[in-house]
Design an enzyme around this catalytic site. Sequence first.
Site, PDB file in Angstrom:
ATOM      1  N   LYS A  55      49.686  28.006  29.200  1.00 24.12           N
ATOM      2  CA  LYS A  55      49.850  27.464  27.846  1.00 24.12           C
ATOM      3  C   LYS A  55      50.646  26.161  27.881  1.00 24.12           C
ATOM      4  O   LYS A  55      50.264  25.160  27.272  1.00 24.12           O
ATOM      5  CB  LYS A  55      50.553  28.510  26.967  1.00 24.12           C
ATOM      6  N   ARG A 102      57.279  31.137  22.579  1.00 21.64           N
ATOM      7  CA  ARG A 102      56.159  31.952  23.076  1.00 21.64           C
ATOM      8  C   ARG A 102      56.140  32.008  24.588  1.00 21.64           C
ATOM      9  O   ARG A 102      56.485  31.058  25.264  1.00 21.64           O
ATOM     10  CB  ARG A 102      54.818  31.331  22.662  1.00 21.64           C
ATOM     11  N   GLY A 115      48.626  39.251  24.274  1.00 28.44           N
ATOM     12  CA  GLY A 115      49.361  40.325  23.602  1.00 28.44           C
ATOM     13  C   GLY A 115      50.303  41.113  24.493  1.00 28.44           C
ATOM     14  O   GLY A 115      50.925  42.058  24.043  1.00 28.44           O
ATOM     15  N   MET A 161      53.014  39.979  26.189  1.00 29.35           N
ATOM     16  CA  MET A 161      54.422  39.573  26.157  1.00 29.35           C
ATOM     17  C   MET A 161      54.833  39.200  24.722  1.00 29.35           C
ATOM     18  O   MET A 161      54.040  39.311  23.807  1.00 29.35           O
ATOM     19  CB  MET A 161      54.640  38.421  27.124  1.00 29.35           C
ATOM     20  N   ARG A 169      42.979  27.089  25.910  1.00 28.26           N
ATOM     21  CA  ARG A 169      42.903  27.662  27.265  1.00 28.26           C
ATOM     22  C   ARG A 169      41.445  27.971  27.558  1.00 28.26           C
ATOM     23  O   ARG A 169      40.627  28.035  26.623  1.00 28.26           O
ATOM     24  CB  ARG A 169      43.741  28.934  27.351  1.00 28.26           C
ATOM     25  N   HIS A 210      43.417  42.424  18.577  1.00 27.53           N
ATOM     26  CA  HIS A 210      43.878  42.848  19.894  1.00 27.53           C
ATOM     27  C   HIS A 210      42.830  43.669  20.637  1.00 27.53           C
ATOM     28  O   HIS A 210      42.502  43.414  21.788  1.00 27.53           O
ATOM     29  CB  HIS A 210      45.170  43.662  19.737  1.00 27.53           C
ATOM     30  N   SER A 221      32.869  48.105  62.854  1.00 32.22           N
ATOM     31  CA  SER A 221      32.952  48.114  61.398  1.00 32.22           C
ATOM     32  C   SER A 221      34.355  48.606  61.044  1.00 32.22           C
ATOM     33  O   SER A 221      34.759  49.699  61.464  1.00 32.22           O
ATOM     34  CB  SER A 221      31.888  49.037  60.815  1.00 32.22           C
ATOM     35  N   GLY A 274      36.965  50.375  59.276  1.00 31.11           N
ATOM     36  CA  GLY A 274      37.117  51.453  58.300  1.00 31.11           C
ATOM     37  C   GLY A 274      38.523  51.347  57.738  1.00 31.11           C
ATOM     38  O   GLY A 274      39.452  52.010  58.197  1.00 31.11           O
ATOM     39  N   THR A 275      38.656  50.494  56.748  1.00 32.84           N
ATOM     40  CA  THR A 275      40.013  50.178  56.289  1.00 32.84           C
ATOM     41  C   THR A 275      40.635  51.280  55.442  1.00 32.84           C
ATOM     42  O   THR A 275      41.826  51.228  55.152  1.00 32.84           O
ATOM     43  CB  THR A 275      40.010  48.845  55.517  1.00 32.84           C
ATOM     44  N   CYS A 319      33.702  48.350  56.107  1.00 30.32           N
ATOM     45  CA  CYS A 319      33.009  49.302  55.235  1.00 30.32           C
ATOM     46  C   CYS A 319      33.980  50.190  54.458  1.00 30.32           C
ATOM     47  O   CYS A 319      33.571  51.103  53.770  1.00 30.32           O
ATOM     48  CB  CYS A 319      32.005  50.130  56.013  1.00 30.32           C
ATOM     49  N   TYR A 373      29.868  40.545  57.785  1.00 28.99           N
ATOM     50  CA  TYR A 373      29.450  41.150  56.519  1.00 28.99           C
ATOM     51  C   TYR A 373      30.532  42.043  55.923  1.00 28.99           C
ATOM     52  O   TYR A 373      31.467  42.447  56.630  1.00 28.99           O
ATOM     53  CB  TYR A 373      28.152  41.963  56.707  1.00 28.99           C
TER      54      TYR A 373
END
Length: 875
Positions: free
Chosen positions: A23, A93, A102, A104, A337, A455, A764, A766-767, A831, A851
């Site tokens: 802002k 503000r 809305g 804050m 904005r 809102h 791959s 595997g997280t 993955c 990928y």
Amino acid sequence: MTNKYVYLFNEGNASMKNLLGGKGANLAEMTNIGIPVPFGFTVTTEVCNKYYEDGKKISDDIMSQIYDSLTKLEESTGKKFGDNSNPLLVSVRSGSRVSMPGMMDTILNLGLNDVAVEAMAGLTNNPRFAYDSYRRFIQMFSDVVMNVEKRLFENKIDELKERKGVEIDTDLTADDLKELVGEFKELYKKEKGEEFPSDPKIQLMDSIAAVFRSWDNPRAIVYRRMNDYPGEWGTAVNVQEMVFGNKGETSGTGVVFSRNPANGDNEIYGEYLMNAQGEDVVAGIRTPLPISKLKDQNPTIYKEFEDIVNKLESHYKDMQDMEITIEEGKLYFLQTRNGKRTAQAALKIAVDLVEEGMLSKEQAILKVEPKQLDTLLHPAFYTEDLKKAVPIGKGLPASPGAACGKIAFTADEAKDRNALGEDVVLVRLETSPEDIEGMVAAKGILTVRGGMTSHAAVVARGMGTCCVAGCGTIKVDEKKRTVEVNGKVYTDEDFISIDGTSGNVYGEKIKTVTPEILGHFAIFMGWADEIRKLKVRANADSPKDAEQAVEFGAEGVGLCRTEHMFFAEDRIMAVRQMITSNDLEQRKVALDKILPMQKADFIGIYEALEGKPVTIRLLDPPLHEFLPSAETDIKELANEMGITFDELQSTVQELHEFNPMMGHRGCRLAVSYPEIAEMQARAIIEAAIEVKKNKGYDIVPEIMIPLVGEIKELKYVKDVIVNTVKKVIEENGVTLEYKVGTMIEIPRAALTADEIAKEAEFFSFGTNDLTQMTFGFSRDDAAKFLGAYYDKKIYEQDPFAKLDQTGVGALIKIAVEKGRSTRPDIHLGICGEHGGDPSSIEFCHNIGLDYVSCSPFRVPLARLAAAQAQVKQPR
Ligand code: PEP
Ligand code: MG
């Protein structure tokens, strides 16, 4: 030189968002390009952080910079704080780097006291207006800054109205309001034990501090976590000269967009109210008029307004959301904005802006939030069912989509019932920022009051949740917990369906369906595909999921979890039999049952993929998810296996694990029972041979071994696979290429990836498991204590949803580097759940993975996130 903590509006510009907040930066930019903006200054986001560091205090050096700026504001406006002839009033503000509507706090009319109010009454020749502003200020300051309940003030107003025998606020006279001001001040004194502060400088400093505190209020924290905004950003505070939209019939206020935020149409769109303050529009208390009416009401102002809107849009090269005030016939812009918009609108606007020559495709790609696409892939009503349904009401189509669920009357209720697996629609008179969590949990939101910029409407659009606002024909009794329409009463046990595209409300259950990628969406996604380097695959365990994934643009399957193929009622018995078999013979009986099922599934998946790559992972069942526990299940299985109940029950007990997530799963199962891996390898290869023969697709199966931590265990299981595949290929007298690779989901595998890559043709990541094992948090139990970590600000995000780039990411980087050191052309992907998270996808792009693989519904999101990553950091 001392740090600069405060910037006058003519000292900043649009590029200073991080310091001045969105802002503040835009107010500065507008001031510089000659838009009529009431003057003011911005206290920077750095001050917010400093405020917290200094124990919630504004330090002396900052205070003196604020006072200096105030003096300059007084000079520039010719007004003075607390003056008896020309008093300065300001708004205070919040404004963080990104807009958080809305979430804050705001304080308006600051600067009023007993002296200033009289001056204002004289200046405007409108004492009623002056005293009304004064009482609003006392109320707002007490509530927002000093935590005195709003309700206490509302009660005073009600009492006064009763005493004066009037129905509505506007019937109260100037004298009545003056009396009210006295009562408000007394109330304040009673509650706080001190006089209401009459010195505007004290009012100002306390209000600035309150806005900083509101950065950390619970709803702002939830909103930040939801949107992945770090707490360290802080908020700036904007102090701006007040202009008044409620000075009579030549004054007004409005919220407008340079294009339609709901569907993206290129038309100025918005609402305004004459003789009102901005908060009246936003809070949805009075229902405003469409902005087009202003053209008839005041063509001169409308023309000026229209020119500025167009100027701002071409300046920012994006759809703008602006707040305007007309004060006694003079037009002001209070803020602009980049406007929040629905996903449909975002896509149309991005495509239009490229076609209008305002943006390049690369720039346009950055204009749509990947997470927003989600909403387009979510349900719409099933047309046949919709045709039969009769609406019971109609409101404003505030946020598109379709939702169906039982009625929830409060946000908490929506949250709780959703947690229990129920679909609910939140039905309220109007929503307020505290309702945020309930709004997230609800399938849709229906409000009785409020307009398109209320809102509920703004927040729902931001979240992509379907919303119908301002449906005044339904009666909601929040106390009795009923909805009444034309004499018919609905309770929390009844279904309601809402259509956020038409605004229709239905008092019944309507089936929903998933839409397709067409029109602007398809054009836009085409651009994303042209740009991105990272490939996108899907995690799919069934032909149906695989088909859906391809429809959403997946370029293959990155993870087929074979154990998921057995959750179905008619199959689970065979898997249980396999797991609980005490000897090879018993197990082979079970495996013989499973083989044809597996093969049929693989055929279905290969066919759905039409030759695109498929990675099939060997069985990785956390045992507790599959073991029978109910007595009837154990009995049934014992019968099937021809053993006694007691025998089976004791096996089940033996198989019980204390920590199944770290238990006998993944490749450990194949090491113990190689016949399982043999069966799976056979099913994978036989299916590929069949599909190749029947359909001509050139399938290269990728067989993936899970939960590997040691090269020798990988080699052991790989040998089982290679030998089986050889046998199957010989039996069939064909040739078939295939690959064997592994998941990297144990830290030890990442650290020894150079070794592992000697055997694995692909990795791959595997997280999910890698996160679990790196943090030492059980995936099943972390949710129980992560809440405390968020509260204490130890973590801001769930590491299972957003990749921990510092820790887990470091392991991935090590594995990538080491893997390539021994196998330079190793194929690399991810993955885990993170494969569908935008910031994690950006990380995968930046470290050069080939990928990402994610659930089918996230595929479009991943395609876009991958394109954005390429625009931000080309590779
Ligand atoms: C993982 O661990 O990231 C993974 C994809 O495997 P699963 O979730 O099935 O353990
Ligand atoms: Mg795993």
